[in-house]
Every structure is written in structure tokens, then in C-alpha cells.
Design an enzyme around this catalytic site. Structure first.
Site, PDB file in Angstrom:
ATOM      1  N   GLU A 289     -14.182  16.555  38.217  1.00  7.82           N
ATOM      2  CA  GLU A 289     -13.362  14.585  37.601  1.00  7.82           C
ATOM      3  C   GLU A 289     -13.134  14.803  36.354  1.00  7.82           C
ATOM      4  O   GLU A 289     -13.829  14.534  35.261  1.00  7.82           O
ATOM      5  CB  GLU A 289     -14.440  13.880  37.940  1.00  7.82           C
ATOM      6  CG  GLU A 289     -15.278  13.251  39.488  1.00  7.82           C
ATOM      7  CD  GLU A 289     -16.217  12.401  39.162  1.00  7.82           C
ATOM      8  OE1 GLU A 289     -16.424  11.992  40.931  1.00  7.82           O
ATOM      9  OE2 GLU A 289     -16.830  12.049  38.193  1.00  7.82           O
ATOM     10  N   ARG A 329     -13.859   4.791  18.383  1.00  6.21           N
ATOM     11  CA  ARG A 329     -14.316   6.381  19.002  1.00  6.21           C
ATOM     12  C   ARG A 329     -15.134   6.484  17.439  1.00  6.21           C
ATOM     13  O   ARG A 329     -16.358   7.673  17.967  1.00  6.21           O
ATOM     14  CB  ARG A 329     -13.649   7.235  20.086  1.00  6.21           C
ATOM     15  CG  ARG A 329     -13.753   7.008  21.461  1.00  6.21           C
ATOM     16  CD  ARG A 329     -13.000   8.191  21.617  1.00  6.21           C
ATOM     17  NE  ARG A 329     -13.843   9.452  21.865  1.00  6.21           N
ATOM     18  CZ  ARG A 329     -13.807  10.882  21.231  1.00  6.21           C
ATOM     19  NH1 ARG A 329     -12.775  10.912  20.210  1.00  6.21           N
ATOM     20  NH2 ARG A 329     -14.600  11.375  21.597  1.00  6.21           N
ATOM     21  N   CYS A 360     -11.497  -5.938   9.664  1.00  2.00           N
ATOM     22  CA  CYS A 360     -13.453  -6.751   8.925  1.00  2.00           C
ATOM     23  C   CYS A 360     -13.781  -5.762   8.927  1.00  2.00           C
ATOM     24  O   CYS A 360     -14.958  -6.128   9.409  1.00  2.00           O
ATOM     25  CB  CYS A 360     -12.727  -7.598   9.227  1.00  2.00           C
ATOM     26  SG  CYS A 360     -10.807  -8.825   8.577  1.00  2.00           S
ATOM     27  N   GLU A 361     -13.737  -4.654   8.631  1.00  2.00           N
ATOM     28  CA  GLU A 361     -15.337  -3.794   9.134  1.00  2.00           C
ATOM     29  C   GLU A 361     -15.274  -2.124   7.694  1.00  2.00           C
ATOM     30  O   GLU A 361     -14.515  -1.816   7.677  1.00  2.00           O
ATOM     31  CB  GLU A 361     -16.030  -3.295  10.717  1.00  2.00           C
ATOM     32  CG  GLU A 361     -15.745  -4.071  11.414  1.00  2.00           C
ATOM     33  CD  GLU A 361     -16.515  -5.085  11.740  1.00  2.00           C
ATOM     34  OE1 GLU A 361     -18.112  -4.333  10.868  1.00  2.00           O
ATOM     35  OE2 GLU A 361     -16.739  -5.822  12.163  1.00  2.00           O
ATOM     36  N   TYR A 389      -9.693   7.936  26.042  1.00  2.00           N
ATOM     37  CA  TYR A 389     -10.401   6.695  25.014  1.00  2.00           C
ATOM     38  C   TYR A 389      -9.669   6.097  24.197  1.00  2.00           C
ATOM     39  O   TYR A 389     -11.009   5.552  23.806  1.00  2.00           O
ATOM     40  CB  TYR A 389     -11.812   7.425  25.201  1.00  2.00           C
ATOM     41  CG  TYR A 389     -12.955   8.025  26.746  1.00  2.00           C
ATOM     42  CD1 TYR A 389     -13.109   6.918  27.242  1.00  2.00           C
ATOM     43  CD2 TYR A 389     -12.411   9.251  26.888  1.00  2.00           C
ATOM     44  CE1 TYR A 389     -13.253   7.914  28.451  1.00  2.00           C
ATOM     45  CE2 TYR A 389     -12.800   9.535  27.774  1.00  2.00           C
ATOM     46  CZ  TYR A 389     -13.274   8.774  28.840  1.00  2.00           C
ATOM     47  OH  TYR A 389     -14.197   9.688  29.866  1.00  2.00           O
TER      48      TYR A 389
END
Length: 441
Positions: A289, A329, A360-361, A389
Site C-alpha cells: 500500500e 507535519r 497565529c501560533e 500529507y
């Protein structure tokens, strides 16, 4: 500057992706922008397919890594199946024309509706993740009058592999899979064999992601084969298929050296065949997969630089127009990336800079210590290996629209997914539905 793989540039010295100037892509489609080199995707699909041909195996692309209508059509045209984890991923696969018999349904807590859809829709395999789900599938199959449903039991092999704890899925404390230890997996086999509705096809295992060594795969193959052989002897259980999952690593930064696709398939086939042959059993169908190893290195994300600050400690912070909303990520897994300046990717580095997002982090940092030539406001920065991702995990935090997705191939660019608009983000909001998205504010 060291790169994880060679970059292509044009006579002007600009970064080129799939034969198209990255600066032209940013100008035409805006930023942030996900760019996918379609030829790289197709090449990876073909390598998996061709590596599996000698053993009669099957590759099913892991949709969770990156799933759009365009990607689904590429997967279908290259002869792969798909691993889907929700009704939405399933429906997109069907719209793209994939064969339901080549789909694998995953998930550690599938809804009754998803199980019914798969059972009635002719899914090739349902990967059962728990004894509860096995009972639920039995109930759904009985009430729907569906055909006998093909089942793979997901085993928990107690193997740790993967780049970060959050993407290690095969250890004994994982939420995924049916533990072999303690007899739960054996009980699952017994229930399948006693069911008139369930068709036990074999076993599944997935041990983690961003794996840069073959040994964990060999270990997992030995565990699965050993369990299958034991169940054949004790319960006369068949094993027609073994799905070894995905997780093969890719090149994010210089020094990342993942095994080749061909070596992975060779190691799995050799280990499984050796074990089953020694036990006097036929080699089951090998399924894998791949997700990240097909799409990750095909992806580049383009950002536009805005504010540039020199802090009291001497650090240089370059803010871009995206961040953790389009690439979570780094915040989730402390993932590392290689950044280049699109107008001069091979230029001599000036100073190490922090590439910060606009969210805002304080933790919204894409690359800490990027070695770039002197960066100016308005420059386009490219993050490499961002195909997996990113689009699939993107959010609307701070109300930011999700970026567009453009595919490039042989000098041509095509829009796969347009950039989100306000009305897309708030289509389900009662106020917007009542007043209309275009009302003057």
C-alpha cells in the site's frame, strides 16, 4: 548547499518543475501553491507495478497521502488499486473509474454506513481492525443481504518502525490492529471461519511510516507468515493474501537514504516465500500500500515571502503566505524539509533563516535554519518533498483558504484543484446560507 535529490533549472537559473518555471507557476496560479510533477508520480507507480509483476503481486495506492480526482485517474491509468479509509475517498475512487474489486477499505473505527457501502459496493477487501468491527461487519452483511464479504485481519505485530512516535503503528500500544499476543487475533480467525457471511482472505500489517530500513519489513513479514502458518495448522485457516501495508521512506533532506522500491518488494517476497515454502504452503498474493513513496517527492509547495525580520538574537525570520494550515507535519511530527529560493535554487547561501508561516501560533515554522541566498520580500520559496500529507491534512485555521493544486508534465500545467474561496469555507454555515456569501459587508 546539499539537496536530497538533483534540481532542474532553466537558463535563467530558476527552479523548474515538470518542465515549467516555478516563478511562472506562482504568478499564474498564486501562492501558496501545491505543485505535483505528474511524471514522477507515474514513474513511481510503474516501478511498484513492475517490481510486483514477477511475484504476481498488487499495489494499492494509499489515498490518505494525497487524493484528488486527477490523482485517482493517474492511479487507475497506471494499473494500481487504491487503499481508502472513508466514504469520501471511496466515492472519489468510483467517480474516477477505479475498479471496486481493487479497492481496500481501511480504518480503526469504520462506521456501519461505510461497512455497508463496501460490502454492497463490491470492495476487494475490508481490513478488519478489531473483534468489535468483525461482529459489526457480520451484522451489516447479514442485514444487507450482501455477497460473502472478503476480509483481511489487521494484525498487531509489536514492531516499532517509523520516523516519529505518532506514525509508528505496529507496536503493542498502537490503536491499530488486532493483537496477536493474548489470543485476540486467533479468536478473530475462529470467528471468520465460523461465519457464513465473511470470507477470510488473509492478513494485513502496517508498521509505520517514513521507514528508511528494510529490516523492520522483514521482521513484520516473518511475524505475519508465522501467524498464518500457525492458524493453518491449528484451525485449517486459509491464507490467500498478505497485505504488508506501506510506509517506505522518502528523501526530505540531504542524508535521507530510503531503500529502493525494487529492494523493498524483493525483501518482502523473499521473506514470505521462504517462510510459506518451508511450511509446505503456497505463497499468498503479496499486496502493498504505497502512498508517501509515490507522491511525496513529486510535490513542491511554493510560497511568497512577505515580512523579513532580524530579531534581537540575530535570527532572521522570513514570513511566508502559508504555514501550518497547508503543512501541519512540522508541528505534528517535527518533520524536516529542504527549502530553496525559486529564482536561484543553487545560489550561494547568505545566512540561515527561519521560514515562518503566517498563522497565529509561535510553532508555525516550516523550516528552521534554511540555508538560502539573500531573501527579499516578494521572493518565491519552494519547499521540496511536500506531495504527501499536505493537501490531505490541510485546514482552514485562521480562515485561510486551502491552496490550489497544479499538476505539471512535459512543460504543461493543469489545475487539479482550484484555490478555495470564502463561500467554499463557509458553505455549511447557517448565516452564510441564509444571507448569501456575496452580501456586502
Amino acid at each position: 548547499m546539499a539537496f536530497p535529490f538533483p534540481l532542474t533549472v532553466n537558463p535563467a537559473g530558476h527552479l523548474v518543475i515538470g518542465g515549467v518555471d516555478a516563478l511562472e507557476l506562482a504568478e499564474q496560479f498564486g501562492t501558496p501553491l501545491y505543485v505535483v510533477d505528474e511524471q514522477v508520480v507515474r514513474d513511481r507507480c510503474r516501478r511498484y507495478r513492475e517490481a510486483l509483476e514477477p511475484v504476481g503481486g498488487l499495489a494499492v495506492y494509499a489515498a490518505k497521502a494525497f487524493w484528488t480526482g486527477g490523482m485517482a485517474q493517474v492511479v487507475r491509468s497506471e494499473g494500481l488499486g487504491a487503499d481508502v479509509s472513508s466514504e469520501a475517498e471511496w466515492r472519489l475512487a468510483m467517480l474516477a473509474g477505479l475498479d471496486a474489486s481493487r479497492l481496500v477499505l481501511h480504518g480503526n473505527n469504520k462506521s456501519p454506513a461505510e461497512l455497508r457501502l463496501a460490502a454492497e459496493g463490491g470492495v476487494g477487501r475490508i481490513v478488519v481492525d478489531s473483534l468489535w468491527e468483525l461482529d459489526e461487519l457480520e451484522r451489516v452483511a447479514a442485514s444487507s443481504g450482501a455477497r460473502k464479504v472478503p476480509v483481511l485481519l489487521r494484525l498487531l505485530p509489536d514492531i516499532r518502525a517509523g520516523a516519529h512516535g505518532s506514525i509508528q503503528t505496529g507496536h503493542r500500544h498502537s490503536k491499530f490492529g488486532i493483537p496477536i499476543e493474548g489470543g485476540q487475533a486467533r479468536e478473530a480467525v475462529r470467528r471468520c471461519l465460523g461465519s457464513a457471511r465473511l470470507d477470510l482472505r488473509g492478513y494485513h500489517v502496517h508498521i509505520g511510516s517514513q521507514i528508511l530500513s528494510l529490516e523492520p519489513y522483514r521482521q513484520a513479514a516473518r511475524v505475519v507468515a508465522g501467524f498464518a502458518i500457525e492458524m493453518a495448522r491449528q484451525l485449517d485457516a486459509p491464507c490467500y493474501e498478505v497485505d504488508m501495508g506501506g510506509g517506505l521512506g522518502v528523501r526530505y533532506v540531504a542524508g535521507d537514504e530510503p531503500p529502493a522500491i525494487e529492494d523493498l518488494i524483493g525483501a518482502l517476497a523473499e521473506t514470505l516465500e521462504g517462510a510459506f515454502t518451508a511450511a509446505g504452503m503456497e505463497m499468498p498474493l503479496l499486496i502493498v500500500e504505497p502512498g508517501r513513496s509515490i507522491i511525496a517527492e513529486a510535490g513542491v509547495t511554493l510560497y511568497r515571502v512577505g515580512a523579513i525580520k532580524r530579531l534581537a538574537g540575530g535570527e532572521i525570520v522570513c514570513a511566508v503566505d502559508g504555514g501550518m494550515s497547508d503543512n501541519p507535519r512540522v508541528a505534528l511530527y517535527q518533520a524536516r524539509y529542504t527549502a530553496v529560493l525559486a529564482r536561484d535554487p543553487y545560489g550561494t547561501p547568505a545566512e540561515a533563516v527561519e521560514i515562518a508561516g503566517r498563522l497565529c501560533e509561535s510553532g508555525d515554522v516550516l523550516v528552521d535554519g534554511a540555508a538560502l541566498p539573500e531573501v527579499r520580500p516578494g521572493d518565491v520559496v519552494a519547499l521540496l518533498t511536500t506531495g504527501a500529507y499536505h493537501h490531505s491534512m490541510a485546514s482552514n485555521y485562521n480562515g485561510l483558504p486551502k491552496p490550489a493544486v497544479v499538476t505539471v508534465r512535459e512543460g504543461q500545467a493543469r489545475l487539479w484543484v482550484r484555490r478555495e474561496r470564502f463561500e467554499d469555507q463557509y458553505a455549511c454555515d447557517a448565516l452564510v446560507q441564509t444571507l448569501g456569501a456575496n452580501r456586502s459587508l
